[in-house]
Structures are given as C-alpha cells and as structure tokens.
Design a protein around this motif. Sequence first.
Motif, mmCIF file in Angstrom:
data_model
loop_
_atom_site.group_PDB
_atom_site.id
_atom_site.type_symbol
_atom_site.label_atom_id
_atom_site.label_comp_id
_atom_site.label_asym_id
_atom_site.label_seq_id
_atom_site.Cartn_x
_atom_site.Cartn_y
_atom_site.Cartn_z
ATOM 1 N N LYS A 28 0.836 -1.195 0.000
ATOM 2 C CA LYS A 28 0.000 0.000 0.000
ATOM 3 C C LYS A 28 0.874 1.249 0.000
ATOM 4 C CE LYS A 28 -4.024 -1.995 2.194
ATOM 5 N NZ LYS A 28 -4.908 -1.988 3.358
ATOM 6 N N LYS A 29 0.391 2.278 -0.683
ATOM 7 C CA LYS A 29 1.115 3.539 -0.786
ATOM 8 C C LYS A 29 1.332 4.145 0.609
ATOM 9 C CE LYS A 29 -0.433 5.999 -4.206
ATOM 10 N NZ LYS A 29 -1.099 7.021 -5.022
ATOM 11 N N PHE A 30 2.538 4.573 0.892
ATOM 12 C CA PHE A 30 2.972 5.229 2.132
ATOM 13 C C PHE A 30 2.981 4.298 3.346
ATOM 14 C CE2 PHE A 30 1.063 8.743 -0.384
ATOM 15 C CZ PHE A 30 2.234 9.401 -0.681
ATOM 16 N N TYR A 31 2.816 3.001 3.142
ATOM 17 C CA TYR A 31 2.815 2.077 4.282
ATOM 18 C C TYR A 31 4.240 1.770 4.717
ATOM 19 C CZ TYR A 31 1.761 -1.687 7.430
ATOM 20 O OH TYR A 31 1.656 -2.446 8.562
ATOM 21 N N LYS A 32 4.457 1.875 6.004
ATOM 22 C CA LYS A 32 5.748 1.510 6.584
ATOM 23 C C LYS A 32 5.473 0.564 7.749
ATOM 24 C CE LYS A 32 8.802 4.848 6.883
ATOM 25 N NZ LYS A 32 9.418 6.157 7.202
ATOM 26 N N GLY A 33 6.133 -0.576 7.755
ATOM 27 C CA GLY A 33 5.931 -1.557 8.818
ATOM 28 C C GLY A 33 6.304 -1.004 10.178
ATOM 29 N N LYS A 34 5.781 -1.620 11.195
ATOM 30 C CA LYS A 34 6.030 -1.155 12.563
ATOM 31 C C LYS A 34 7.493 -1.245 12.962
ATOM 32 C CE LYS A 34 1.386 -2.173 12.968
ATOM 33 N NZ LYS A 34 0.941 -2.025 11.607
ATOM 34 N N THR A 35 8.236 -2.171 12.360
ATOM 35 C CA THR A 35 9.650 -2.338 12.713
ATOM 36 C C THR A 35 10.586 -1.718 11.674
ATOM 37 O OG1 THR A 35 9.716 -4.492 11.625
ATOM 38 C CG2 THR A 35 9.185 -4.469 13.984
#
Length: 89
Positions: A28-35
Amino acid sequence: MTDQDTLFVSVSDQGPGIDEKDLDEIFKKFYKGKTTKPGGLGLGLSIAERFVQAHGGEIEARNREGGGAAFTFRLPVEFFHAEENKIEP
C-alpha cells in the motif's frame, strides 16, 4: 527463471523477515511496517507493484523458512522475431 510464457524474478534476504501483520499491507502507498527503520516514504513497494501490474504481472512478498523475506514477481514474456518483424505472446 522463465517458463514458456512467464519470467520469474525473486529477491530474498536473511534478515528478520516481515511481520505477519504487515504482509497484507506492505504494497500500500505510504505504508511503513512497525519495525521499519526511520527514513523513506513507504512508496518503493507500491511503485514496484504498480510497475509489475502495468506490464501484466504479479508481485508477492513472503517470509522464508528459516528467516528472511522473499519478493517474487512474474511477468508475461513476449518474443520478438526480428526476421519477421512481429511480436508473439
């Protein structure tokens, strides 16, 4: 690797892998994982997915057995026959 009509490309690492909760979200656009480490905009995988889809392919991410992540994309292959000046699927 290729078969008759598909090119397969896979890139993998031996890192910590992808959090299972992130696997459904990472394209997904602009998604960054929590880690995810700081930096970046979260656009790279979204751009990769759209590029592959624009060429009729598919991309996926998964965790590797024993650790690490793997990204695989498949693209349809067309063969150009110069002597006949035509493209065949």
